[in-house]
Motif scaffolding. Structure first.
Motif, PDB file in Angstrom:
ATOM      1  N   MET A  96       3.387  -2.345 -11.790  1.00 28.24           N
ATOM      2  CA  MET A  96       4.690  -2.394 -11.157  1.00 28.24           C
ATOM      3  C   MET A  96       4.541  -3.064  -9.787  1.00 28.24           C
ATOM      4  O   MET A  96       3.730  -2.627  -8.975  1.00 28.24           O
ATOM      5  CB  MET A  96       5.244  -0.965 -10.994  1.00 28.24           C
ATOM      6  CG  MET A  96       6.520  -0.930 -10.212  1.00 28.24           C
ATOM      7  SD  MET A  96       7.224   0.707  -9.762  1.00 28.24           S
ATOM      8  CE  MET A  96       6.490   1.874 -10.830  1.00 28.24           C
ATOM      9  N   PRO A  97       5.319  -4.104  -9.511  1.00 33.00           N
ATOM     10  CA  PRO A  97       5.262  -4.739  -8.188  1.00 33.00           C
ATOM     11  C   PRO A  97       5.778  -3.782  -7.119  1.00 33.00           C
ATOM     12  O   PRO A  97       6.739  -3.047  -7.345  1.00 33.00           O
ATOM     13  CB  PRO A  97       6.195  -5.943  -8.318  1.00 33.00           C
ATOM     14  CG  PRO A  97       6.464  -6.092  -9.759  1.00 33.00           C
ATOM     15  CD  PRO A  97       6.235  -4.775 -10.413  1.00 33.00           C
ATOM     16  N   ASN A 120       0.367   6.821 -11.215  1.00 31.13           N
ATOM     17  CA  ASN A 120       1.233   6.368 -12.302  1.00 31.13           C
ATOM     18  C   ASN A 120       2.696   6.710 -11.975  1.00 31.13           C
ATOM     19  O   ASN A 120       2.966   7.520 -11.082  1.00 31.13           O
ATOM     20  CB  ASN A 120       0.781   6.942 -13.645  1.00 31.13           C
ATOM     21  CG  ASN A 120       0.933   8.443 -13.708  1.00 31.13           C
ATOM     22  OD1 ASN A 120       1.953   8.999 -13.299  1.00 31.13           O
ATOM     23  ND2 ASN A 120      -0.086   9.116 -14.212  1.00 31.13           N
ATOM     24  N   PRO A 121       3.668   6.082 -12.647  1.00 34.41           N
ATOM     25  CA  PRO A 121       5.084   6.290 -12.321  1.00 34.41           C
ATOM     26  C   PRO A 121       5.515   7.759 -12.383  1.00 34.41           C
ATOM     27  O   PRO A 121       6.344   8.197 -11.574  1.00 34.41           O
ATOM     28  CB  PRO A 121       5.821   5.448 -13.370  1.00 34.41           C
ATOM     29  CG  PRO A 121       4.841   4.378 -13.720  1.00 34.41           C
ATOM     30  CD  PRO A 121       3.494   5.042 -13.659  1.00 34.41           C
ATOM     31  N   LEU A 176       8.248  12.041  -5.313  1.00 35.00           N
ATOM     32  CA  LEU A 176       9.542  11.722  -4.704  1.00 35.00           C
ATOM     33  C   LEU A 176      10.479  12.926  -4.739  1.00 35.00           C
ATOM     34  O   LEU A 176      11.257  13.146  -3.800  1.00 35.00           O
ATOM     35  CB  LEU A 176      10.190  10.529  -5.408  1.00 35.00           C
ATOM     36  CG  LEU A 176       9.589   9.167  -5.087  1.00 35.00           C
ATOM     37  CD1 LEU A 176      10.196   8.090  -5.994  1.00 35.00           C
ATOM     38  CD2 LEU A 176       9.790   8.807  -3.625  1.00 35.00           C
ATOM     39  N   ARG A 177      10.415  13.732  -5.818  1.00 32.76           N
ATOM     40  CA  ARG A 177      11.283  14.905  -5.919  1.00 32.76           C
ATOM     41  C   ARG A 177      10.964  15.946  -4.849  1.00 32.76           C
ATOM     42  O   ARG A 177      11.795  16.789  -4.534  1.00 32.76           O
ATOM     43  CB  ARG A 177      11.183  15.523  -7.314  1.00 32.76           C
ATOM     44  CG  ARG A 177      11.956  14.735  -8.367  1.00 32.76           C
ATOM     45  CD  ARG A 177      12.063  15.506  -9.676  1.00 32.76           C
ATOM     46  NE  ARG A 177      10.779  15.673 -10.345  1.00 32.76           N
ATOM     47  CZ  ARG A 177      10.241  14.762 -11.184  1.00 32.76           C
ATOM     48  NH1 ARG A 177      10.896  13.670 -11.470  1.00 32.76           N
ATOM     49  NH2 ARG A 177       9.076  14.982 -11.730  1.00 32.76           N
ATOM     50  N   THR A 178       9.774  15.896  -4.274  1.00 32.39           N
ATOM     51  CA  THR A 178       9.408  16.864  -3.235  1.00 32.39           C
ATOM     52  C   THR A 178       9.778  16.369  -1.838  1.00 32.39           C
ATOM     53  O   THR A 178       9.616  17.108  -0.867  1.00 32.39           O
ATOM     54  CB  THR A 178       7.887  17.154  -3.248  1.00 32.39           C
ATOM     55  OG1 THR A 178       7.178  15.973  -2.822  1.00 32.39           O
ATOM     56  CG2 THR A 178       7.414  17.578  -4.631  1.00 32.39           C
ATOM     57  N   GLN A 179      10.255  15.134  -1.727  1.00 34.51           N
ATOM     58  CA  GLN A 179      10.553  14.551  -0.415  1.00 34.51           C
ATOM     59  C   GLN A 179      12.015  14.764  -0.040  1.00 34.51           C
ATOM     60  O   GLN A 179      12.896  14.749  -0.905  1.00 34.51           O
ATOM     61  CB  GLN A 179      10.237  13.046  -0.435  1.00 34.51           C
ATOM     62  CG  GLN A 179       8.788  12.726  -0.746  1.00 34.51           C
ATOM     63  CD  GLN A 179       7.827  13.422   0.204  1.00 34.51           C
ATOM     64  OE1 GLN A 179       7.891  13.240   1.415  1.00 34.51           O
ATOM     65  NE2 GLN A 179       6.935  14.239  -0.358  1.00 34.51           N
ATOM     66  N   PRO A 180      12.308  14.974   1.232  1.00 36.55           N
ATOM     67  CA  PRO A 180      13.704  15.146   1.653  1.00 36.55           C
ATOM     68  C   PRO A 180      14.470  13.829   1.515  1.00 36.55           C
ATOM     69  O   PRO A 180      13.887  12.749   1.601  1.00 36.55           O
ATOM     70  CB  PRO A 180      13.581  15.561   3.126  1.00 36.55           C
ATOM     71  CG  PRO A 180      12.257  15.027   3.554  1.00 36.55           C
ATOM     72  CD  PRO A 180      11.361  15.060   2.342  1.00 36.55           C
TER      73      PRO A 180
END
Ligand SMILES: [Cu+2]
Length: 88
Positions: free
Chosen positions: A1-2, A68-69, A76-80
């Motif tokens: 993924m770029p 990996n994705p 990402l789900r753990t980030q505000p």
């Protein structure tokens, strides 16, 4: 993924350099610079500042983690959200 990174600096010119990716881009106060690369294998890769930026230059080290994705989405789900970060 770029992957595209947007770089900026708050004080002086720095340089985002990941030797294993063969990428190098300045981070400049007052503007946003962009850099693209496509990691081809997972791992942890060292980031160094490749522009002499002052007394702390030798300590300007970091890491890029290539995952990996699914691992990325889980992180990402753990980030505000941006709104949460701004207190809205
Ligand atoms: Cu530096």
């Amino acid at each position: 993924m770029p992957i595209q990174l947007l770089l900026r600096a708050n004080d002086v010119i720095h340089n985002f350099h990941v030797p294993e990716f063969r990428v190098k881009m300045d981070a400049v106060p007052g503007m946003i610079t962009r850099i693209w690369f496509t990691p081809t294998r997972p791992g942890t890769f060292q980031v160094i500042c490749a522009e002499y930026c002052g007394l702390g230059h030798a300590r300007m080290l970091g890491e890029v983690l290539v995952v990996n994705p699914e691992e990325l989405q889980a992180w990402l789900r753990t980030q505000p959200s941006v709104a949460q970060t701004l207190g809205e």
